[in-house]
Design a protein around this motif. Structure first.
Motif, PDB file in Angstrom:
ATOM      1  N   HIS A   1       0.817  -1.363   0.145  1.00  0.00           N
ATOM      2  CA  HIS A   1       0.155  -0.113  -0.013  1.00  0.00           C
ATOM      3  C   HIS A   1       1.049   1.390  -0.051  1.00  0.00           C
ATOM      4  O   HIS A   1       0.591   2.033  -0.685  1.00  0.00           O
ATOM      5  CB  HIS A   1      -1.076  -0.112   1.363  1.00  0.00           C
ATOM      6  CG  HIS A   1      -2.082  -1.019   1.137  1.00  0.00           C
ATOM      7  ND1 HIS A   1      -3.086  -0.512  -0.112  1.00  0.00           N
ATOM      8  CD2 HIS A   1      -2.690  -1.991   1.598  1.00  0.00           C
ATOM      9  CE1 HIS A   1      -4.185  -1.289   0.137  1.00  0.00           C
ATOM     10  NE2 HIS A   1      -4.051  -2.198   1.019  1.00  0.00           N
TER      11      HIS A   1
ATOM     12  N   TYR B   1      -3.033 -12.124  -1.810  1.00  0.00           N
ATOM     13  CA  TYR B   1      -3.370 -11.018  -1.643  1.00  0.00           C
ATOM     14  C   TYR B   1      -4.983 -10.459  -2.172  1.00  0.00           C
ATOM     15  O   TYR B   1      -5.361 -11.355  -3.304  1.00  0.00           O
ATOM     16  CB  TYR B   1      -2.480  -9.881  -1.897  1.00  0.00           C
ATOM     17  CG  TYR B   1      -2.302  -9.802  -3.199  1.00  0.00           C
ATOM     18  CD1 TYR B   1      -3.071  -8.900  -4.054  1.00  0.00           C
ATOM     19  CD2 TYR B   1      -1.404 -10.283  -3.907  1.00  0.00           C
ATOM     20  CE1 TYR B   1      -2.849  -8.674  -5.480  1.00  0.00           C
ATOM     21  CE2 TYR B   1      -1.010 -10.337  -5.315  1.00  0.00           C
ATOM     22  CZ  TYR B   1      -1.772  -9.354  -6.158  1.00  0.00           C
ATOM     23  OH  TYR B   1      -1.649  -9.183  -7.399  1.00  0.00           O
ATOM     24  N   SER B   2      -5.592  -9.759  -1.542  1.00  0.00           N
ATOM     25  CA  SER B   2      -6.935  -9.416  -2.060  1.00  0.00           C
ATOM     26  C   SER B   2      -6.754  -8.430  -3.495  1.00  0.00           C
ATOM     27  O   SER B   2      -6.331  -7.443  -3.336  1.00  0.00           O
ATOM     28  CB  SER B   2      -7.798  -8.664  -1.247  1.00  0.00           C
ATOM     29  OG  SER B   2      -8.842  -7.866  -1.866  1.00  0.00           O
ATOM     30  N   GLN B   3      -7.163  -9.040  -4.492  1.00  0.00           N
ATOM     31  CA  GLN B   3      -7.108  -8.276  -5.786  1.00  0.00           C
ATOM     32  C   GLN B   3      -8.038  -6.874  -5.832  1.00  0.00           C
ATOM     33  O   GLN B   3      -7.803  -6.014  -6.703  1.00  0.00           O
ATOM     34  CB  GLN B   3      -7.328  -8.914  -7.173  1.00  0.00           C
ATOM     35  CG  GLN B   3      -6.105 -10.122  -7.064  1.00  0.00           C
ATOM     36  CD  GLN B   3      -6.362 -10.796  -8.352  1.00  0.00           C
ATOM     37  OE1 GLN B   3      -6.074 -10.470  -9.796  1.00  0.00           O
ATOM     38  NE2 GLN B   3      -6.614 -12.107  -8.102  1.00  0.00           N
ATOM     39  N   GLU B   4      -8.940  -6.868  -4.902  1.00  0.00           N
ATOM     40  CA  GLU B   4      -9.859  -5.646  -4.579  1.00  0.00           C
ATOM     41  C   GLU B   4      -9.012  -4.664  -3.982  1.00  0.00           C
ATOM     42  O   GLU B   4      -9.275  -3.533  -4.061  1.00  0.00           O
ATOM     43  CB  GLU B   4     -11.396  -6.132  -4.135  1.00  0.00           C
ATOM     44  CG  GLU B   4     -12.216  -7.122  -4.937  1.00  0.00           C
ATOM     45  CD  GLU B   4     -13.155  -7.558  -4.559  1.00  0.00           C
ATOM     46  OE1 GLU B   4     -13.716  -7.017  -3.429  1.00  0.00           O
ATOM     47  OE2 GLU B   4     -14.128  -7.935  -5.035  1.00  0.00           O
ATOM     48  N   ASP B   5      -8.352  -5.179  -2.761  1.00  0.00           N
ATOM     49  CA  ASP B   5      -7.735  -4.312  -1.915  1.00  0.00           C
ATOM     50  C   ASP B   5      -6.516  -3.669  -2.763  1.00  0.00           C
ATOM     51  O   ASP B   5      -5.981  -2.487  -2.247  1.00  0.00           O
ATOM     52  CB  ASP B   5      -7.327  -4.754  -0.690  1.00  0.00           C
ATOM     53  CG  ASP B   5      -6.770  -4.218   0.373  1.00  0.00           C
ATOM     54  OD1 ASP B   5      -7.186  -3.129   0.516  1.00  0.00           O
ATOM     55  OD2 ASP B   5      -5.669  -4.639   0.762  1.00  0.00           O
TER      56      ASP B   5
ATOM     57  N   ILE C   1      -4.379  -3.195  -6.200  1.00  0.00           N
ATOM     58  CA  ILE C   1      -4.727  -3.086  -7.694  1.00  0.00           C
ATOM     59  C   ILE C   1      -3.162  -3.178  -8.189  1.00  0.00           C
ATOM     60  O   ILE C   1      -2.434  -2.168  -8.321  1.00  0.00           O
ATOM     61  CB  ILE C   1      -5.436  -1.762  -8.171  1.00  0.00           C
ATOM     62  CG1 ILE C   1      -6.646  -1.916  -7.554  1.00  0.00           C
ATOM     63  CG2 ILE C   1      -5.582  -2.093  -9.620  1.00  0.00           C
ATOM     64  CD1 ILE C   1      -7.591  -3.293  -7.963  1.00  0.00           C
TER      65      ILE C   1
ATOM     66  N   LYS D   1      -2.529  -6.935 -16.052  1.00  0.00           N
ATOM     67  CA  LYS D   1      -3.800  -6.940 -15.608  1.00  0.00           C
ATOM     68  C   LYS D   1      -4.425  -8.778 -15.859  1.00  0.00           C
ATOM     69  O   LYS D   1      -5.273  -8.986 -16.260  1.00  0.00           O
ATOM     70  CB  LYS D   1      -4.747  -6.359 -16.361  1.00  0.00           C
ATOM     71  CG  LYS D   1      -4.359  -4.899 -16.216  1.00  0.00           C
ATOM     72  CD  LYS D   1      -5.588  -3.930 -16.787  1.00  0.00           C
ATOM     73  CE  LYS D   1      -5.127  -2.306 -16.177  1.00  0.00           C
ATOM     74  NZ  LYS D   1      -6.324  -1.477 -16.963  1.00  0.00           N
TER      75      LYS D   1
END
Length: 258
Positions: free
Chosen positions: A30, A53-57, A59, A74
């Motif tokens: 982050h 990891y969360s791909q929504e959290d 990018i 992507k």
């Protein structure tokens, strides 16, 4: 000018063979995303990277998998660097010499045994089941991995002396990684950022990170990194794993972004 942050995963962002990034690993990514763009560069297959990891959290557009042999944008293949067929045939002929011989293709992972302790540990780490090596049918192989727990140095040197057209390096304490001599993590980064003016900040811990750390604008070693990588790094963190990457980013922010 773009600021690009490229980090290894196992042994750098997290303790090796973990199924997910720890809190500091996530925190570090982050922070890096606030300072620039992030590329994950790992020996892991693509499937074992995105499951961490969360791909929504988070990018993250570019992923360099299999030490550079599989580059994705992507989550779609951008470029691959396969191993020559002669090398594949050689290992199929001598596969009985190795308890754990693994072939990685763009889509699959083939293992000589699905029963060994090492294989079971790897499956838990990458969240991705292998297929039996006997089912391999000459698809393009992007990386070969041999697990050698007793004679790592000797086997590695023997392979280097006898095989041409491949890059051979080690990671962890027992992994011999074999991939095309046309690629490594740093060359893959160059492929991603070509035609753009960029500063590359990199983070690593092992021998397969050496080119990346050596050639980056600013290379950082976590505290658990091998000695030869620490000797090449511009900064060595006092901390290991994700906390070491986060600490390195704090140093970079003070030095280059204030």
């Amino acid at each position: 000018m773009k600021n690009i942050f490229v980090t290894d995963i196992d042994g750098t962002l997290t303790d090796p063979c973990k199924p997910s990034l720890d809190a500091y690993g996530i925190k570090a990514l982050h922070k890096a995303l606030k300072l620039g763009e992030v590329i994950l560069a790992s020996g892991r297959p693509f499937q074992g990277i995105i499951s961490m990891y969360s791909q929504e959290d988070l990018i993250i557009d570019y992923i360099i998998a299999l030490n550079g042999a599989h580059i994705l944008y992507k989550n779609k293949t951008f470029k691959t660097y396969p191993i020559s067929l002669d090398i594949i045939k050689y290992f199929l002929q001598v596969k009985q010499q190795y308890l754990n011989l693994w072939f990685y293709t763009e889509e699959a992972w083939y293992a000589s045994s699905l029963e060994t302790e090492v294989y079971c540990k790897e499956v838990k780490g990458v969240n991705h089941q292998a297929l039996p090596l006997k089912d391999y049918n000459f698809q393009e192989v992007l990386k070969i991995l041999i697990v050698e727990e007793k004679n790592l140095k000797e086997v590695t040197e023997d392979l280097k002396n006898n095989l041409k057209g491949v890059h051979i390096t080690t990671s962890s304490n027992s992994y011999i990684e074999i991939f095309s001599s046309n690629i490594n993590k740093y060359l893959a980064v160059e492929e991603v950022v070509k035609n753009t003016k960029s500063r590359i900040f990199s983070f690593g811990d092992s021998y397969n990170d050496l080119e990346m750390i050596t050639n980056s604008f600013f290379g950082c070693a976590v505290n658990n990194a091998v000695k030869s990588l620490q000797e090449k790094a511009h900064y060595i963190s006092s901390y290991k794993y994700g906390k070491g990457v986060y600490d390195s980013l704090n140093y970079i922010e003070r030095k280059f972004f204030k």
